[in-house]
Design an enzyme around this catalytic site. Structure first.
Site, PDB file in Angstrom:
ATOM      1  N   LYS A 320       0.662  -1.399  -0.262  1.00 50.14           N
ATOM      2  CA  LYS A 320      -0.211  -0.115  -0.233  1.00 50.14           C
ATOM      3  C   LYS A 320       0.834   1.181  -0.367  1.00 50.14           C
ATOM      4  CE  LYS A 320      -3.947  -2.220   2.218  1.00 50.14           C
ATOM      5  NZ  LYS A 320      -3.486  -3.781   3.072  1.00 50.14           N
TER       6      LYS A 320
HETATM    7  O1  S5P Z   1      -9.456  -2.564   2.331  1.00 49.87           O
HETATM    8  C1  S5P Z   1      -8.574  -3.257   2.062  1.00 49.87           C
HETATM    9  C2  S5P Z   1      -7.857  -3.207   1.620  1.00 49.87           C
HETATM   10  C3  S5P Z   1      -6.868  -4.745   2.063  1.00 49.87           C
HETATM   11  S1  S5P Z   1      -5.512  -5.290   0.752  1.00 49.87           S
HETATM   12  N1  S5P Z   1      -8.819  -4.628   3.245  1.00 49.87           N
HETATM   13  C4  S5P Z   1      -8.076  -4.934   3.801  1.00 49.87           C
HETATM   14  O2  S5P Z   1      -8.418  -5.982   4.604  1.00 49.87           O
HETATM   15  N2  S5P Z   1      -7.491  -5.677   3.138  1.00 49.87           N
HETATM   16  C5  S5P Z   1      -5.695  -6.138   3.152  1.00 49.87           C
HETATM   17  O3  S5P Z   1      -6.622  -8.000   3.218  1.00 49.87           O
HETATM   18  C6  S5P Z   1      -5.764  -6.380   5.104  1.00 49.87           C
HETATM   19  O4  S5P Z   1      -4.356  -6.042   5.388  1.00 49.87           O
HETATM   20  C7  S5P Z   1      -5.236  -7.880   5.001  1.00 49.87           C
HETATM   21  O5  S5P Z   1      -3.931  -8.100   4.290  1.00 49.87           O
HETATM   22  C8  S5P Z   1      -6.353  -8.696   4.347  1.00 49.87           C
HETATM   23  C9  S5P Z   1      -7.493  -9.222   5.521  1.00 49.87           C
HETATM   24  O6  S5P Z   1      -7.129 -10.257   6.112  1.00 49.87           O
HETATM   25  P1  S5P Z   1      -8.635 -10.687   7.095  1.00 49.87           P
HETATM   26  O7  S5P Z   1      -7.657 -11.298   8.206  1.00 49.87           O
HETATM   27  O8  S5P Z   1      -8.969  -9.965   7.464  1.00 49.87           O
HETATM   28  O9  S5P Z   1      -9.126 -11.271   6.261  1.00 49.87           O
END
Ligand code: S5P
Length: 489
Positions: A320
């Site tokens: 990011k």
């Molecule tokens: O808007 C966003 C963009 C990203 S790339 N929201 C997110 O959660 N992410 C990423 O997706 C975040 O940095 C993490 O690596 C992943 C979500 O992880 P989870 O454990 O919540 O499924």
């Protein structure tokens, strides 16, 4: 047409497609409906070689059709530089039509020296209904200038020729939309389904010069929605993609039958490698945050790359980036992580503007890489508004760097239309709605079918499961089933 000219025309058609002078997808038109094909010949000013070829062919066309006239006049604004070159090459004086009459001074509509009764040839880039040509013809005629012919680069074949003929002006086009479609099809650049969708649309969307449809509001605009991004298969979209990484990923997803991305958000290298080994066969993409790894090393990266090869998945570093071009260029290629040396894909915010994409690209030394731009976020209360989102999509789809942008990170299917880009959507979990820190979750079916995700990102849904491999299989199966249902509609 001479064989040599025909080859030149075909080469130019492919070049115009390459530089995004036209695209296939689902685009809003001036006339109020959506079209599966979109032309933007404004981009050719950035490619002098294309400009040269287009104007050479226009001049050749003018000569072969014996379109002799005292003046040439371009329809503002895209055709102005083309008309200028035609004027220079033929030594034919130019006239310039003002779009708005000056509020002060002479209030002239037409600039240049002419006499009533002079003839003038119109130059235009793309014709849909012909109404822009007719606006220019009207202003020229009101000064007593005689207009009988117009040369145009592309005729979209939606009734423009007939509309201007009603006003006594013949249209001579270099390309028809059919020629462009056939040339791309022959060259294997688009699929038959794309040709069919556009042909169906053109047949049903014939336009009168006042912008209304032939057949009225009830005109059968069947083809208009056939290229909606979320209805196309990944194979089809691979062919429409401009970024080599997007092409590769779409093809990989189609062949491996997975649209699951694992967010390997673990802090020990061995744990990430273990997870990559277990989940590798079921994912298309493995996403890292290398700055959370406590024992980062070059050998961790080479092991990860070996697993990526072995199990056929792509690596994305979810960095990011969000700084000025020069800084992101350094952050991307230097420091401990040397991200550009191993990550096929990275993510970047669009906050700094277009320069972020240029900055990242500048760090590369010939490696095939791509970026996903964030246009929305999954966290509650994030500051992204509609204008920010729209501009982010513009950065992803317009300009000279579109071959580097592989996709968009977003949360909704209406975020962008171009089917050659991949929608990556995080915030996916089967049994939870939120976490304690503002993350919002949806089910696999919801993100693919309602939110338009092409790839769904799952982190803790897999990492914290009692059997992560089984969880990865479950997510893969549910996400893939949702996708196959989505495209079967
Ligand atoms: O808007 C966003 C963009 C990203 S790339 N929201 C997110 O959660 N992410 C990423 O997706 C975040 O940095 C993490 O690596 C992943 C979500 O992880 P989870 O454990 O919540 O499924």
């Amino acid at each position: 047409m001479l064989a040599e000219t025909s080859n030149q025309m075909k080469a130019l058609a492919l070049k115009l497609f390459e530089i995004n002078a036209f695209k296939f997808g689902d685009f809003k038109m001036k006339v109020g409906i959506n079209s599966p094909v979109y032309f933007d010949l404004r981009v050719i000013v950035s490619y002098p070689d294309v400009m040269q070829t287009v104007s050479d062919l226009l001049v050749e066309h003018i000569k072969s059709q014996e379109l002799n006239s005292k003046h040439v006049c371009g329809v503002p604004y895209t055709a102005l530089p083309l008309a200028t070159i035609v004027s220079l090459q033929q030594s034919t004086p130019m006239l310039v039509r003002r779009k708005e009459a000056k509020a002060y001074g002479t209030k002239k509509l037409i600039e240049g020296i002419f006499n009533a009764g002079d003839t003038c040839l119109i130059v235009e880039d793309v014709v849909t209904s012909g109404s822009s040509i007719l606006d220019t013809v009207r202003d020229l005629q009101s000064e007593g200038i005689v207009v009988t012919d117009a040369v145009v680069v592309v005729d979209r074949e939606q009734g423009g020729a007939a509309n201007i003929a009603k006003h006594g002006v013949r249209m001579h086009s270099l390309f028809t939309l059919s020629f462009l479609l056939n040339t791309l099809r022959e060259a294997g650049r688009i699929e038959k389904s794309t040709v069919d969708a556009v042909a169906k649309y053109i047949a049903s969307a014939q336009i009168n010069s006042d912008g209304s449809f032939v057949g009225g509001d009830k005109a059968n605009l069947d083809g208009a929605n056939d290229l909606v991004r979320t209805r196309l298969t990944y194979e089809t979209r691979a062919n429409l993609a401009k970024s080599p990484l997007a092409k590769r990923l779409f093809n990989l997803m189609a062949n491996k039958q997975t649209n699951l991305c694992l967010a390997a958000d673990l802090t020990k290298a061995a744990d990430i490698l273990d997870m990559a080994e277990k989940c590798g066969p079921y994912i298309c993409l493995l996403k890292t945050h290398v700055d959370i790894v406590e024992d980062f090393s070059d050998s961790f990266i080479s092991s990860l790359q070996t697993l990526a090869k072995q199990h056929n998945f792509v690596l994305m570093e979810d960095r990011k980036f969000a700084d000025i071009g020069n800084t992101v260029s350094l952050q991307y290629s230097k420091g401990i992580y040397k991200i550009s040396s191993w990550a096929d894909l990275v993510t970047a915010h669009t906050l700094p503007g277009r320069s972020i994409v240029q900055g990242l690209k500048a760090a590369l030394e010939g490696e095939e890489r791509g970026v996903f731009l964030l246009a929305e976020m999954s966290s509650s209360g994030n500051l992204i508004d509609d204008k920010y989102k729209e501009t982010s999509v513009k950065i992803a789809t317009e300009g000279g760097d579109v071959d580097f942008v592989a996709g968009v990170v977003c949360q909704s299917s209406n975020c962008f239309a171009f089917p050659g880009l991949i929608q990556l959507t995080p915030g996916v979990k089967i049994n939870e709605n939120v976490d304690k820190l503002g993350q919002q979750y949806q089910t696999p079916e919801h993100v693919v079918k309602q939110l338009g995700a092409d790839i769904a990102v799952v982190g803790r849904g897999i990492l914290q499961a009692s059997n992560p491999q089984q969880a990865a299989i479950n997510y893969r199966d549910r996400l893939w089933a949702a996708y196959t249902e989505r495209v079967a509609k």
